[in-house]
Write a protein that holds these residues in place. Structure first.
Motif, short mmCIF file in Angstrom:
data_model
loop_
_atom_site.label_atom_id
_atom_site.label_comp_id
_atom_site.label_asym_id
_atom_site.label_seq_id
_atom_site.Cartn_x
_atom_site.Cartn_y
_atom_site.Cartn_z
N LYS A 4 41.09 35.66 41.42
CA LYS A 4 41.82 34.41 41.27
C LYS A 4 40.97 33.24 41.75
O LYS A 4 40.39 33.28 42.84
N GLU A 27 41.62 34.78 36.75
CA GLU A 27 42.95 34.20 36.91
C GLU A 27 42.75 32.80 37.48
O GLU A 27 42.02 32.62 38.45
N GLU A 29 44.39 28.95 38.69
CA GLU A 29 45.54 28.14 39.09
C GLU A 29 45.04 26.74 39.47
O GLU A 29 44.16 26.60 40.31
N HIS A 31 45.90 22.75 40.75
CA HIS A 31 46.85 21.89 41.45
C HIS A 31 46.46 20.43 41.24
O HIS A 31 45.36 20.01 41.61
N LYS A 273 46.88 26.83 28.94
CA LYS A 273 48.10 27.55 29.32
C LYS A 273 48.30 28.78 28.45
O LYS A 273 48.74 29.83 28.92
N GLY A 276 46.53 31.58 29.80
CA GLY A 276 46.98 32.10 31.09
C GLY A 276 46.76 31.19 32.28
O GLY A 276 47.11 31.56 33.42
N VAL A 277 46.21 30.00 32.10
CA VAL A 277 46.01 29.08 33.22
C VAL A 277 47.37 28.58 33.74
O VAL A 277 48.24 28.20 32.96
N VAL A 278 47.52 28.59 35.05
CA VAL A 278 48.72 28.03 35.70
C VAL A 278 48.36 26.62 36.17
O VAL A 278 47.44 26.44 36.98
N TYR A 279 49.06 25.62 35.65
CA TYR A 279 48.76 24.22 35.96
C TYR A 279 49.98 23.63 36.65
O TYR A 279 51.05 23.49 36.05
N LYS A 280 49.83 23.26 37.92
CA LYS A 280 50.96 22.74 38.70
C LYS A 280 50.81 21.23 38.88
O LYS A 280 49.83 20.75 39.45
#
Length: 707
Positions: A4, A27, A29, A31, A273, A276-280
């Protein structure tokens, strides 16, 4: 299980790193503190109904309203109850390779890629107060009109109207010749410590020389100022821009064909996305925890609550002014270079956008406008002519017919109203910018901008009221500028903390300028460091150096040998040419272009290059295309343009000559032809470039000095 990577910051650098990582099986993520992706490259919804001229409180309310209606999901062609705003217009010079490569790998709603949304500009308008401006070509001439523009440029530059003497023009060209024929080692060592203003001798020359040649060039670079930038930075990029005009590339400088997020950032995020990218969003980084020599977590604030984010790897893609306060003693104890970031964070200035929405479209020029006399250093683009896929009737109430997007780069000098931009209210800023524009383009008896045509304006919401002085403005997102000798403060993408990388425009890169290109290159370097340190077998990210004129390679090799011998750049050729030209000019008594043979081309060139002139008549244009070189010829020339992979005749001879000069001067020593050299002190992954296989394999002469 995939490793990650936590990316702190969701602008161009963060998204670029995520793009490379997600395609290599990591993985990811992200921010991001904003409600909109893209960082400083983002475009902004302007809700007129909220009275949203960009003031922070009203803009936040407008953003929340935009988010509630799921504004990001509106596809092209659908009516929107808002206007398109920008932090600043986007500009893609033809030497950009990293960011455009990423765009070419980003699908655009099943219609090609985001790269296909780039459109070429053809000219720059250098606009003056109270006088007609000059159109400068931005690409190799392809039509008779392009040739007319180029001739008018030459005639204008050397005419009495701007009072630049031949001697000054020749001196400036000689300075550019010096940069183009200097080796990279000299640029990093000597030119990095010399200011551009001093290098070109601006202080001792005419006001017109300072304005058009010293300041005008750096203003087009945006992230550099003539009086404070290093010669290394300005010179390298200036060579790239001139190459873009002098060579028949298929693309010149480019702009997007629509609002940034609509045609680039949002499709990009959708692609990430989908992989699989998590974008917060609305996730502000407030701390970085370093323990036992590694980063163990980052603290982020979401909805008023703090939480810890963990991962195997961490990449900071935040701008310099946001990462610098988060550097801890535990981090600098491992990597002392991080302690320099607070010093580097002082090298920031303001460059923010304002948009004017017009009820009548105004095409100032087919490209950028540099308002050379504007006290606030304005540059602009008439957007609608490039936004071919955008129907303005689908934005807000449909009254907008034209859009001027302006960047304000000088906030500390008095305007026509006698006040600096910092000391003005938002309304005063808008009014003053409008007045500076009118004085620049409403000239020669023409009224281009009329007060009645401007029905709305929007100023970047990053300009906010200074809490310490409510009468002044402050900027929550300043821009890094390259100052003299600041390279020593800039870190590598790969820090000495094993699992912590940096990806932002302040990182050491070939690009060496605070741009989207620099941010993307830095992200690739950060990803390469992760691949190398993690022992990944994935293909490293490709990294390109700035292209240098191959024809001058022998002269750069010659200068490298002189540099190794401790000798200065050889100025004899430039001095001889200048002297010969001066003798010729003195013999005929000609000092300026208007008094010489160039005077005869001035009037016809100006006539043929006028907007809407004879060369733009459809029938005439078709006829001219029949006698001008076809586009296919230029494409063919580009395909066969010499590259660095081909041997350049004369390189070894030049080295030998330099060696002999060094030996004769008593400064040369041992001659060796066994050690390959890299072209730059830069490192692609925190190691020497020779280890990446990207160095030149050709051997060179090495001269070492005796005791």
């Amino acid at each position: 299980m995939a490793e990650k990577v936590v990316i702190l910051g969701g602008g161009v650098a963060g998204m670029s790193a995520a793009h490379e990582l997600i395609e290599r099986g990591y993985e990811v993520e992200i921010h991001e503190r904003q409600l909109i992706p893209g960082g400083k490259a983002r475009s902004i919804p302007v809700m007129k109904g909220e009275g949203d001229h960009g003031s922070k409180a009203k803009h936040i309310k407008a953003l929340e309203q935009w988010a509630e209606m799921d504004g990001a999901s509106y596809p092209p062609g659908v009516k929107r109850p808002w206007l398109p705003g920008e932090h600043g217009f986007r500009f893609f010079p033809n030497f950009y390779r990293h960011i455009t490569d990423t765009m070419a790998r980003t699908p655009y709603y099943g219609k090609g890629t985001c790269y296909d949304n780039l459109v070429s500009t053809t000219q720059v308008l250098v606009s003056q107060f109270d006088d007609p401006g000059i159109i400068v070509p931005e690409r190799f001439p392809r039509t008779l009109k392009d040739v007319a523009d180029a001739l008018k440029t030459v005639a204008f530059t050397l005419s009495p109207r701007d009072q630049i003497a031949y001697e000054d023009v020749e001196h400036f060209i000689a300075c550019m010749w010096r940069i183009a024929t200097s080796c990279k080692e000299r640029r990093f060592d000597e030119y990095e410590r010399i200011g551009w203003w001093d290098f070109i001798g601006a202080e001792q020359r005419s006001e017109a020389y300072q304005k058009f040649l010293a300041i005008g060039l750096t203003r087009s670079l945006v992230a550099a100022k003539a009086t404070t930038a290093s010669t290394k930075t300005v010179g390298d990029i200036a060579v790239q821009l001139q190459l873009g005009i002098a060579t028949p590339e298929p693309h010149g400088n480019r702009l997007l064909n629509g609002p940034t997020n609509l045609v680039w950032i949002q499709p990009w995020l959708d692609y990430l996305k989908s992989k699989g990218v998590v974008y917060k969003f609305n996730s502000k980084v407030t701390g970085i925890d370093c323990q036992e020599g590694r980063i163990v977590s980052a603290t982020v604030e979401q909805d008023g609550e703090e939480k810890q984010v963990t991962g195997d790897w961490f990449i900071s893609a935040m701008p310099i002014e946001r990462i610098a306060p988060l550097i801890t003693p535990a981090m600098t104890a491992i990597d002392p270079s991080l302690a320099k970031l607070p010093l580097l964070a002082e090298d920031v200035q303001w460059m923010n956008g304002i948009q004017f929405y017009l009820t009548k479209d105004v095409e100032l020029t087919h490209g950028h406008v540099i308002f050379i006399d504007s006290p606030w250093a304005l540059t602009a683009v008439s957007q609608k002519q490039f936004w071919s896929a955008i129907n303005f009737e689908n934005w807000a109430e449909g009254k907008t017919k034209g859009l001027l997007s302006i960047d304000i780069s000088e906030w500390d000098k008095p305007g026509l109203n006698g006040k600096t931009a910092r000391d003005c209210s938002r309304e005063e800023i808008a009014q003053e910018v409008w007045e500076q524009l009118k004085r620049s383009v409403n000239v020669d008896g023409q009224t281009v901008l009329r007060d009645e045509d401007m029905h709305y304006w929007f100023l970047d919401p990053d300009i906010v009221q200074d809490p310490n002085d409510p009468k002044r403005q402050t900027n929550v997102e300043p821009l890094l500028v390259n100052r003299i000798n600041s390279w020593r403060l800039r870190p590598e993408a790969a820090t000495l903390i094993p699992n912590f990388m940096l990806a932002s425009d302040y990182v050491r890169t070939y690009t060496d300028l605070a741009t989207m290109e620099g941010a993307n290159e830095a992200a690739r370097r950060a990803v390469n460091a992760i691949l190398q340190r993690g022992g990944s077998k994935a293909e490293p990210c490709q990294i390109w150096d700035l292209h240098e004129p191959d024809i001058l390679k022998p002269l750069r090799a010659y200068d490298f040998a002189r540099y190794q011998a401790g000798l200065p750049w050889d100025n004899r050729f430039a001095v001889a040419v200048e002297a010969a030209l001066r003798m010729g000019q003195d013999s005929v008594g000609v000092e300026r272009g208007g008094e010489g043979p160039l005077a005869v081309i001035g009037e016809p060139a100006a006539e043929y290059s006028k907007p809407g002139g004879i060369t733009e008549d459809p029938a005439i244009a078709d006829a001219l295309r029949m006698i001008c070189p076809p586009k296919e010829l230029f494409d063919l020339m580009v395909a066969y343009e010499p590259t660095a992979d081909l041997p350049i005749p004369g390189e070894e001879i030049a080295e030998d000559v330099a060696f002999d000069l060094g030996r004769d001067s008593g400064q040369s020593g041992v001659l060796s032809k066994a050690l390959p050299l890299t072209d730059s002190p830069l490192s692609a992954t925190g190691t020497n470039l020779a280890e990446t296989g990207r160095n030149e394999t050709k051997t060179r002469v090495i001269i070492t000095q005796k005791g």
